[in-house]
Scaffold this motif. Structure first.
Motif, mmCIF file in Angstrom:
data_model
loop_
_atom_site.group_PDB
_atom_site.id
_atom_site.type_symbol
_atom_site.label_atom_id
_atom_site.label_comp_id
_atom_site.label_asym_id
_atom_site.label_seq_id
_atom_site.Cartn_x
_atom_site.Cartn_y
_atom_site.Cartn_z
ATOM 1 N N UNK A 124 49.283 33.588 43.153
ATOM 2 C CA UNK A 124 50.180 34.388 42.322
ATOM 3 C C UNK A 124 49.205 35.330 41.464
ATOM 4 N N UNK A 125 48.115 35.076 41.114
ATOM 5 C CA UNK A 125 46.954 35.910 40.406
ATOM 6 C C UNK A 125 46.808 37.247 41.289
ATOM 7 N N UNK A 126 46.904 37.049 42.848
ATOM 8 C CA UNK A 126 46.731 38.315 43.624
ATOM 9 C C UNK A 126 47.760 39.505 42.965
ATOM 10 N N UNK A 127 48.748 39.110 42.616
ATOM 11 C CA UNK A 127 49.721 40.387 42.134
ATOM 12 C C UNK A 127 49.070 41.101 41.105
ATOM 13 N N UNK A 128 48.731 40.048 40.028
ATOM 14 C CA UNK A 128 47.860 40.558 38.812
ATOM 15 C C UNK A 128 46.775 41.608 39.263
ATOM 16 N N UNK A 129 45.935 41.016 40.413
ATOM 17 C CA UNK A 129 45.037 41.885 40.540
ATOM 18 C C UNK A 129 44.949 43.189 41.367
ATOM 19 N N UNK A 130 46.410 43.174 42.138
ATOM 20 C CA UNK A 130 46.938 44.208 42.504
ATOM 21 C C UNK A 130 47.321 45.270 41.552
ATOM 22 N N UNK A 131 48.003 44.796 40.527
ATOM 23 C CA UNK A 131 48.512 45.721 39.564
ATOM 24 C C UNK A 131 47.546 46.179 38.634
ATOM 25 N N UNK A 132 46.332 45.435 38.519
ATOM 26 C CA UNK A 132 45.388 46.066 37.690
ATOM 27 C C UNK A 132 44.251 47.033 38.582
ATOM 28 N N UNK A 133 44.548 47.143 39.981
ATOM 29 C CA UNK A 133 44.008 48.012 40.709
ATOM 30 C C UNK A 133 42.775 47.427 41.307
ATOM 31 N N UNK A 134 42.677 45.969 41.134
ATOM 32 C CA UNK A 134 41.093 45.232 41.415
ATOM 33 C C UNK A 134 41.099 45.005 42.977
#
Length: 191
Positions: free
Chosen positions: A85-95
């Motif tokens: 699930x943290x991949x979604x956060x990373x994608x949203x942040x542009x990481x």
């Protein structure tokens, strides 16, 4: 121009398979053993994409991703066994551009790689344009401040103040914002 990628996968058999597919598709593929060497390599070469194992040795994958993102080096793809699930956060942040899950289809991987590189180039161009516009805005603010000082001190119009700054700039061969900064500094030193 030949696109360069860094591939850092723990499973050497999988890494060799991915590397072969990418090379056949015309990519220059560099490999490394761990997160520390990946960062060193990314700093010394022009890299268009990093493909990194989520179970990276050395620096953690999140640390590598954060460094690459912060320094605006290139987009990153994470190779993972399972979706987190943290991949979604990373994608949203542009990481990261995205994650690729094992087992992977070579054709799909190539599509994702191509998209990541294209979007990464677009993002870097946009970031450069934003920085350029911020710089121009900051310079404009300095010139406007100097104009208002001149209008007050010399009792001249806005156009007259601008002409004064531009004339000094042209005569001295110094950018207008530097002349404006000097005008502002001279006012502060007189206080």
């Amino acid at each position: 121009m030949l696109k360069s990628l860094i591939l850092c996968i723990n499973n050497k058999k999988l890494e060799a398979h991915i590397q072969l597919g990418l090379k056949k598709s015309g990519y220059n593929v560099l490999t490394c053993e761990d997160g520390n060497s990946l960062i060193r390599l990314a700093h010394t070469r022009h890299i268009d994409l990093v493909i990194v194992d989520e179970e990276l040795r050395g620096l953690r994958a999140i640390d590598v991703v954060n460094i690459i993102y912060t320094e605006k080096i290139c987009p990153v793809l994470i190779v993972a066994n399972d979706f987190r699930n943290d991949y979604i956060d990373w994608i949203e942040k542009g990481w990261i551009y995205g994650s690729v899950h094992l087992p992977m289809n070579q054709v799909e991987l190539l599509k994702i790689v191509k998209g990541a590189i294209a979007n990464g180039e677009r993002m870097l161009l946009l970031d450069r344009e934003i920085e350029k516009l911020k710089k121009q805005l900051a310079e404009r603010k300095i010139i406007e401040k100097a104009k208002s000082i001149l209008m007050e001190k010399k009792s001249c119009t806005e156009e007259g103040a601008y002409t004064y700054i531009r004339k000094i700039s042209m005569n001295k061969g110094v950018p207008m914002e530097k002349i404006a900064e000097a005008i502002i500094r001279s006012l502060k030193s007189k206080k």
